[in-house]
Design a protein around this motif. Sequence first.
Motif, mmCIF file in Angstrom:
data_model
loop_
_atom_site.group_PDB
_atom_site.id
_atom_site.type_symbol
_atom_site.label_atom_id
_atom_site.label_comp_id
_atom_site.label_asym_id
_atom_site.label_seq_id
_atom_site.Cartn_x
_atom_site.Cartn_y
_atom_site.Cartn_z
ATOM 1 N N PRO A 28 35.180 31.316 15.277
ATOM 2 C CA PRO A 28 36.088 32.321 15.836
ATOM 3 C C PRO A 28 37.011 31.731 16.896
ATOM 4 O O PRO A 28 36.584 30.921 17.716
ATOM 5 C CB PRO A 28 35.146 33.353 16.451
ATOM 6 C CG PRO A 28 33.815 32.717 16.566
ATOM 7 C CD PRO A 28 33.764 31.553 15.628
ATOM 8 N N ILE A 29 38.263 32.119 16.827
ATOM 9 C CA ILE A 29 39.238 31.704 17.822
ATOM 10 C C ILE A 29 40.038 32.936 18.247
ATOM 11 O O ILE A 29 39.993 33.965 17.596
ATOM 12 C CB ILE A 29 40.217 30.645 17.267
ATOM 13 C CG1 ILE A 29 40.600 31.007 15.835
ATOM 14 C CG2 ILE A 29 39.626 29.261 17.393
ATOM 15 C CD1 ILE A 29 41.739 30.214 15.299
ATOM 16 N N LYS A 30 40.760 32.790 19.322
ATOM 17 C CA LYS A 30 41.603 33.889 19.811
ATOM 18 C C LYS A 30 42.658 34.211 18.741
ATOM 19 O O LYS A 30 42.974 33.370 17.899
ATOM 20 C CB LYS A 30 42.268 33.475 21.129
ATOM 21 C CG LYS A 30 41.262 33.338 22.284
ATOM 22 C CD LYS A 30 40.681 34.685 22.671
ATOM 23 C CE LYS A 30 39.611 34.558 23.744
ATOM 24 N NZ LYS A 30 38.844 35.824 23.890
ATOM 25 N N PRO A 31 43.250 35.414 18.794
ATOM 26 C CA PRO A 31 44.181 35.816 17.730
ATOM 27 C C PRO A 31 45.271 34.773 17.490
ATOM 28 O O PRO A 31 45.934 34.339 18.411
ATOM 29 C CB PRO A 31 44.766 37.124 18.262
ATOM 30 C CG PRO A 31 43.696 37.682 19.132
ATOM 31 C CD PRO A 31 43.023 36.494 19.766
ATOM 32 N N THR A 32 45.394 34.345 16.247
ATOM 33 C CA THR A 32 46.383 33.325 15.888
ATOM 34 C C THR A 32 47.060 33.652 14.571
ATOM 35 O O THR A 32 48.124 33.165 14.272
ATOM 36 C CB THR A 32 45.697 31.948 15.782
ATOM 37 O OG1 THR A 32 46.598 30.995 15.226
ATOM 38 C CG2 THR A 32 44.490 32.015 14.855
ATOM 39 N N PHE A 33 46.425 34.540 13.768
ATOM 40 C CA PHE A 33 46.904 34.727 12.404
ATOM 41 C C PHE A 33 46.995 36.222 12.140
ATOM 42 O O PHE A 33 45.982 36.896 11.991
ATOM 43 C CB PHE A 33 45.916 34.052 11.438
ATOM 44 C CG PHE A 33 46.483 33.801 10.085
ATOM 45 C CD1 PHE A 33 47.312 32.713 9.884
ATOM 46 C CD2 PHE A 33 46.213 34.647 9.024
ATOM 47 C CE1 PHE A 33 47.855 32.463 8.625
ATOM 48 C CE2 PHE A 33 46.760 34.406 7.773
ATOM 49 C CZ PHE A 33 47.576 33.306 7.579
ATOM 50 N N ASP B 263 38.535 40.457 12.785
ATOM 51 C CA ASP B 263 38.593 40.979 14.150
ATOM 52 C C ASP B 263 37.701 40.175 15.083
ATOM 53 O O ASP B 263 37.911 40.150 16.286
ATOM 54 C CB ASP B 263 38.187 42.458 14.161
ATOM 55 C CG ASP B 263 39.313 43.350 13.651
ATOM 56 O OD1 ASP B 263 40.458 42.863 13.596
ATOM 57 O OD2 ASP B 263 39.057 44.511 13.304
ATOM 58 N N LYS B 264 36.701 39.519 14.518
ATOM 59 C CA LYS B 264 35.828 38.688 15.345
ATOM 60 C C LYS B 264 36.508 37.373 15.709
ATOM 61 O O LYS B 264 36.058 36.666 16.606
ATOM 62 C CB LYS B 264 34.531 38.426 14.590
ATOM 63 C CG LYS B 264 33.404 37.977 15.487
ATOM 64 C CD LYS B 264 32.132 37.674 14.711
ATOM 65 C CE LYS B 264 31.203 36.916 15.653
ATOM 66 N NZ LYS B 264 30.176 36.168 14.946
ATOM 67 N N GLY B 265 37.573 37.021 14.986
ATOM 68 C CA GLY B 265 38.332 35.822 15.311
ATOM 69 C C GLY B 265 38.192 34.701 14.309
ATOM 70 O O GLY B 265 38.835 33.659 14.427
#
Lengths: 90, 953, 417
Positions: free
Chosen positions: C267-272, C289-291
């Motif tokens: 999981p990463i911060k919103p990017t896509f 939504d979890k990233g």
Amino acid sequence: MILIHCPYCDEKRPEIEFANAGQAHIARPLDPSGQSDADWEAYLFIRANPRGRHHERWRHIHGCGRFFNAVRDTVTDKFETTYKAGEPRR
Amino acid sequence: MSGFRLKTGGRIDRSQPVMFSFDGKSYQGFAGDTLASALLANGVMLFGRSFKYHRPRGLVAAGSEEPNALISVNRGPGRFTPNLRATGIEIHNGLNAFSQNRWPSLAMDFGAINDRLGMFFPAGFYNKTFMWPRSFWDKVYEPAIRKMAGLGDAPTTEDPDVYASTYAHCDLLIIGAGPAGIDAALGSMDSNKRIILIDEQDELGGGALADPALWPWLERSIKALTNAPNVTILTRTTAFGYYHDNFIGAVQRLTDHLPEIEDRPREKLWRIRAGEVVLAQGAIERPIVFDGNDTPGVMLSSAAKVYAHRYGVAVGKAPALMASHDSGWHDIFALAKAGIRICAIIDVRESVDSALMHEADRLGITVYLNHGVVGVHGRHGVSSVDICDYADQRVRRVDADALLMAGGWTPSVHLWSHSKGSLKWRDDLGAYVPDQPNENVHCVGGCSGDWDYGTGAVIDMLPTPKDQSRIKAFVDFQNDVTAKDITLAVREGFRSIEHIKRYTTNGMATDQGKTSNLNGLQIASSALNKPVPDIGLTSFRPPYTPQTFGALAGHAKGALFQPTRTTNIDSWAQAHGAVFELVAQWRRARYFPKPNEDMHAAVNRECVAVRSSLGIFDASTLGKIEVVGPDAAEFLNRMYTNPWKALEPGRCRYGLLLREDGFITDDGVSARLAPDRFHLTTTTGGAARVLNMMEDYLQTEWPDLDVWLTSTTEQYAVIALQGPNARKVLEPLVQGIDLSPEAFPHMAIREGTICGINTRLFRVSFTGELGFEINVPTAYGRAVWEQLMAQGAQYDITPYGTEAMHVLRAEKGFIIVGQDTDGTVTPFDAGLDWAVGKKKPDFVGKRSMARPDIIAPGRKQLVGLLTDDPNLVLEEGAQIVADPNQPIPMTMIGHVTSSYWSETLGRSIAMALVAGGHDRTGDTLHIPMPGKTHTAKVTGTVFYDPEGARLHV
Amino acid sequence: MTRFSAFSLFAKALSGHQNWPEQWPDAAPKPGYDAIIVGGGGHGLGAAYYLAKKYGITNVAVLEKGWIGGGNTGRNTTIIRSNYLYDESAHLYDHAVKLWDGLSQELNYNIMYSKRGVMMLAHNVHDVQSLQRHINANRLNGVDNEWLTPEQAKAYCPPLNISSDARHPVLGAALQRRGGTARHDSVAWGYARAAAALGVDIIQNCAVTGIRRDANGAVEGVETTRGYIASKRVGVSAAGNTSVIMHMAGLDFPLESYPLQALVSEPIKPTFPCVVMSNTVHAYMSQSDKGELVIGAGTDQYVSYSQRGALHIVEHTLAAICEIFPIYRRMRMLRTWGGIVDVTPDRSPILGKTPVKGLYVNCGWGTGGFKATPGAGDLLAYTMAKDEPHYINAPFNLDRFRNGRLIDEAAAAAVAH
């Protein structure tokens, strides 16, 4: 990547040398035009799709180029045997 | 002790200081340190913030099972990597590391408000709310949830790195180089076996690296293995997945530990096929579940031993042990021997082996049996610990500054499970161990449940007098799953462990549950009042630890992603300014613009040149198959729709190929060179497919036919010379072929030479003009092309590309399979009845054309369309309706398949598939487009020279 | 059924979440039902819910051999869209999309339908023609789908590589804004909870081992690992295992089951921000939504029920993802898994009656069944309730393989020439 024994090359080779060619022992009717629509449907489309012992065709497409038959378990993906095209069903 | 660095001990090189930074602050460590050990030595306890509640978190482990200490490393532009474990980052000078999931800073994180509100965010809370008002989900709730979720930041620029990959084969693959793995390697070293020994750490030894007594043995063993010619040792290599037939994927990190990457590959993918596999992956210590067990400074006791003896770092100045297993006692004794003052040993058991008691007594360590931790004080580090005497429920405080957990061991059966080996539950270990193998593999050492760590009690969580609903006892540290989340899931009816996992997200974090799965199972087991084996086990899936996309696929980047096929003439086209398009795997010249020409102008000029004088076209990409043998004509007769047996040598025929389901799959002009030899052509994209299909029928349906098929696509360069002046250009260059119309009619083939090169010269036309297709051995393609250009200069010979080719063929109504047909069009639909042998009893696809729906009226048929506005070029793919005034959804009766401006005709032309189209000639149809509905009349498909007079000159 | 809301969550929090009821009871099989659904995935649970909710048949059991939502429902990449070419397909999938909209409120269960847009990329002239054909057909069918230039596509999805020197350059894209994703597990659980509240029995760990037929050949019940259960109406919604169930009724089907893999990144911060699909490069991706970046891979080439795929498939998929989104090469693959997808000869589903009276089937969704979940459930329920197909699923009958009236979306996309 499964290992497949080519009965022509008599070697076990990795799957990427092969192309799966669907269920085995479905012979093209000798007189297609004499087939009923239902028979023709069965030849074209109906497949056993078994959970377990499965007869299938492979082509050693990046090797000797030959089509051959195999018996493989579709749950374990393990081959029971492979044999040359034209040999009786095992 | 200076800070937390012990005065002596460890495998670090104290003569080599290393400077690095964390969150912008500089620190010093030593060569051999990980980021975790180096920061710990500097007294740093706080490494990150948890996923959901943003709770402060420190190290739990010392290895790849670490759930908390996730770090981003920035190695310059394009070299930002999030979510690395501090325990796996080897420090080097200039290392630039950052904490994650916090704002504005690690010490003060506004997201920690979630922790205060944690009671409103139990497992599955998102299913129960955010539904009102309805429009808020997209605009308010979801964006907010997304922003809170996620760990590190995504990279924002492409990495400049290169990646390597290889296939390797060995007789024996040993995964894990702790004592068990090394023993296995030593035991087979003297055989002739090719052995590969891999380990994820930077040096071999595994658990032995934290046991100085074993170092002399380790040194001798490594030396022996290194000197053995049949042993390949791969360190910093993670075996991440175990696939069919002993095929193992592993990733080797080549440069991450170096100060400079330079141009060396960053990582390397190993795909290893092994005769036999030995798994020696060891076991992972289990944390203990109690209130406050996630406070920084609470960690696994085995990890504390690793920090002390491998890295020379004390995890605290007065650590205490919370144990349910003997192994923790041994660890704490080892810490004491390293000079660390031990605060206390707390054990949930009422009694332990007397030898342990004696050793504790000898070392002067206070022991609390039948006690458990019920609270941890301190937010960014442990300040003291509350323990409860289970005999009388009295709580006392002990002044520990670190708390070590020893909850027993979980064998690492990940790869074993990938290989589909079965597992069995062992009550005494409270763990699953390998049972029956599914491949040629066995487990040794800790991962088989075989260890000498002593015994322990199997517990779900520590008993506590506190209200269970008010405490936070963590099971999955990274995903912030507490024991009460799991009991809530059970209360709400989630009974399968897979459901519990998905509802609570226990074990779904980036550590994949290495420290949490078994505790989660035990808690669920208690809540359901069922034995653990009855509630199942979640599947282990590759990868063992997360692997970069680059490592797995970076070797196939850029030009290596998919090779672009080019013809021998491609370099000429490139040099002459061609604009290219991609067709199947090929690139083809689309048009050849002159200065200041756009595509439209260039194509118009190229078309006019072909019609008025001469054009030249690279047709080398067409598929070619040589069909040879006494039964060659019989074979083609069965494959193609039209008759082939009567075709005379020296003549060509258009061949139409169907799939067995009756739909057009390919076409091409083919030539009979001799009674037993044909030169077939296929479409550019269809070459391989057609050859495979023909081989299939030949080998398996008609093995009695004596025919050989050979792909010759790449043996010939093909130059199409098209236009009224084509013959004049060829005449001086060709020897051995009479080019006169009488001797060499349309649809004929002759063999001879051109410019002294052997050629198969076809007289064929895809333009409707006098045309030749010159086949020469590929290597001569460009040379012959240039000769033709020189010879044709007097006629203003004009190279043309695929776009003009499309226009020219459309003017003549020639179809392109895949554009004017899709996989649902029969020969009759396409108006190719003439190409179907009515008298043939059978050919591939014939029977299917007699099926009820294929002979039913109203099928879509190929027609020509002429727009009422001659200047309007319809959009390819535009839909056609009979009644433009109907409401949506409209009844669509067809679509435009090809549409061009025809400079020759001075107007637009189009082809379309239209329901019942052959009976609609002259009808006006409507093409509704955004803002305007166009009208067009149905015509035949041949727009130019319908008599074909221009062909026969 | 306790109504879910922010208020109930708040109230229950104050009592330490101690008194949440079961979301659905763990039912034991009764001797008989008015209707049985075989397969407790989203489609089967949806069918049970709509049978009870819309068609008044509440004495219904859902039989699941493992745990509900544990098959392809819990293993897919959760993409929802309806921009199909043919009228039949567009109507089928748009029926589902209309039901997705508002499903959270209808079920009182947030299934997190996220209309973030599904973008399909065109990489060559042929792709452009094909996508424009889709867009034009969709527009006249009332299905939203619009053409984007490469620059517009990049504006909508900034990680996209639109460099013209890419191996497969982006020449444009078709965007369906109503397309998106939903939370797969929640769909199964939400239907289960709502169906159970209407009286449906959700029976887990209950594998069907036989189909019993009466003297006239009609279905009269099913044998299971938990005993015989009578019902004259049996709907099979068993995805990859459909052939196995149909054999029990003596039927051979035009189906083959293949392994299909998917994977997620860490999981990463919103990017896509949306869903991107590329048929030419063989890649599709979204961010949960979890990233996690959620990525679909291709099928293996052979029939298998092993739920286990090969490494080279994953390699190829990630190479394709990195080709279109090169900034993600330093992202890390967290988890891969496999499902079993049942594929028909024309890659369109079979949804309707079978030659056996009382036996109904919903199968053949291949790699794309999740998006159809509410629609497939509703239409299977309709067909079982009325003993005749709804006009929307009528074309998706078994007869088409005999008479040739195939619905072949992939063939319509054709191949490069």
